[in-house]
Motif scaffolding. Sequence first.
Motif, PDB file in Angstrom:
ATOM      1  N   MET A  43       0.759  -1.135  -0.038  1.00 57.99           N
ATOM      2  CA  MET A  43       0.240   0.278   0.507  1.00 57.99           C
ATOM      3  C   MET A  43       1.081   1.029  -0.179  1.00 57.99           C
ATOM      4  O   MET A  43       0.164   2.381  -0.244  1.00 57.99           O
ATOM      5  CB  MET A  43      -1.173   0.459   1.148  1.00 57.99           C
ATOM      6  N   THR A  44       2.089   1.121   0.269  1.00 60.15           N
ATOM      7  CA  THR A  44       2.811   2.244  -0.026  1.00 60.15           C
ATOM      8  C   THR A  44       2.868   3.415  -1.149  1.00 60.15           C
ATOM      9  O   THR A  44       2.298   4.073  -1.279  1.00 60.15           O
ATOM     10  CB  THR A  44       4.440   2.056   0.366  1.00 60.15           C
ATOM     11  N   GLU A  62      -7.041  -8.766   3.274  1.00 58.91           N
ATOM     12  CA  GLU A  62      -7.168  -7.658   2.237  1.00 58.91           C
ATOM     13  C   GLU A  62      -7.236  -6.917   3.584  1.00 58.91           C
ATOM     14  O   GLU A  62      -7.657  -6.559   4.395  1.00 58.91           O
ATOM     15  CB  GLU A  62      -8.484  -8.198   2.227  1.00 58.91           C
ATOM     16  N   ILE A  63      -6.838  -5.411   3.073  1.00 58.75           N
ATOM     17  CA  ILE A  63      -6.275  -4.403   3.423  1.00 58.75           C
ATOM     18  C   ILE A  63      -7.407  -3.443   3.915  1.00 58.75           C
ATOM     19  O   ILE A  63      -6.957  -3.221   2.986  1.00 58.75           O
ATOM     20  CB  ILE A  63      -5.251  -4.354   4.416  1.00 58.75           C
ATOM     21  N   VAL A  64      -7.264  -2.446   4.807  1.00 59.37           N
ATOM     22  CA  VAL A  64      -8.735  -1.827   4.452  1.00 59.37           C
ATOM     23  C   VAL A  64      -7.862  -0.304   5.891  1.00 59.37           C
ATOM     24  O   VAL A  64      -7.983  -0.906   6.869  1.00 59.37           O
ATOM     25  CB  VAL A  64     -10.216  -1.167   4.300  1.00 59.37           C
ATOM     26  N   ALA A  65      -7.221   0.834   4.859  1.00 62.24           N
ATOM     27  CA  ALA A  65      -7.270   1.754   5.627  1.00 62.24           C
ATOM     28  C   ALA A  65      -8.174   3.422   5.553  1.00 62.24           C
ATOM     29  O   ALA A  65      -7.693   3.607   4.147  1.00 62.24           O
ATOM     30  CB  ALA A  65      -5.310   2.353   5.466  1.00 62.24           C
ATOM     31  N   LEU A  90       2.496   6.119   6.124  1.00 64.42           N
ATOM     32  CA  LEU A  90       1.603   5.586   6.386  1.00 64.42           C
ATOM     33  C   LEU A  90       1.351   3.619   6.466  1.00 64.42           C
ATOM     34  O   LEU A  90       0.736   3.439   7.221  1.00 64.42           O
ATOM     35  CB  LEU A  90       0.543   6.157   5.626  1.00 64.42           C
ATOM     36  N   SER A  91       2.312   3.165   5.999  1.00 61.26           N
ATOM     37  CA  SER A  91       2.442   2.081   5.574  1.00 61.26           C
ATOM     38  C   SER A  91       2.587   1.301   7.413  1.00 61.26           C
ATOM     39  O   SER A  91       2.309   0.157   7.819  1.00 61.26           O
ATOM     40  CB  SER A  91       3.546   1.643   5.279  1.00 61.26           C
ATOM     41  N   LEU A  92       3.806   2.071   8.063  1.00 62.92           N
ATOM     42  CA  LEU A  92       3.406   1.514   8.951  1.00 62.92           C
ATOM     43  C   LEU A  92       2.936   1.579  10.339  1.00 62.92           C
ATOM     44  O   LEU A  92       2.436   1.036  11.422  1.00 62.92           O
ATOM     45  CB  LEU A  92       5.372   2.315   9.797  1.00 62.92           C
ATOM     46  N   ALA A  93       2.526   2.891   9.660  1.00 66.48           N
ATOM     47  CA  ALA A  93       0.817   3.914  11.138  1.00 66.48           C
ATOM     48  C   ALA A  93       0.255   2.179  10.745  1.00 66.48           C
ATOM     49  O   ALA A  93      -1.122   1.723  11.667  1.00 66.48           O
ATOM     50  CB  ALA A  93       0.918   4.304  10.747  1.00 66.48           C
TER      51      ALA A  93
END
Length: 149
Positions: free
Chosen positions: A1-2, A25-28, A131-134
């Motif tokens: 997602m970066t 499956e990730i949602v931010a 943001l990826s790490l967050a």
Amino acid sequence: MTFDFDVSNWLMGRPARLAAAGGGEIVALLSYSDGRSATIAASGLMPIGAPFRVGFRALFEEAALELETVFAEGPPRNTFTIAEGGSAPRPIVLPAVNPYEAELRRFVDCIRAKADPALLGAEHALAALGLSLATQRALATGEAVSFIG
């Protein structure tokens, strides 16, 4: 997602808060101090052989833009549409360019000092990585991450 975070930072700036959910499956959900929001989703669950798809949807008060790029056999296929007011979506013609090829050409031009390297600055990469790490932190703790400053 970066990469997606890099694009959202360019378009919308740094979010005030980030919440995330998911597994394969990730949602931010990015929230901004002025009330705007962005949702970024990524999936690692597609079966082998399924085409890779990437895109975005931007919603405005009276319009919506949607871009989808599909990487299958041959050059990527782009579909870009705009829907305004109450009208049906209509296509926006894009040049037939392989985005990876264009990105690599730009990179080489920057190395050869033939292009402004500002878009490739380390600070942009670090902001997207942050943001990826967050997102990983929010997934691990189940709590949103707030950004100060």
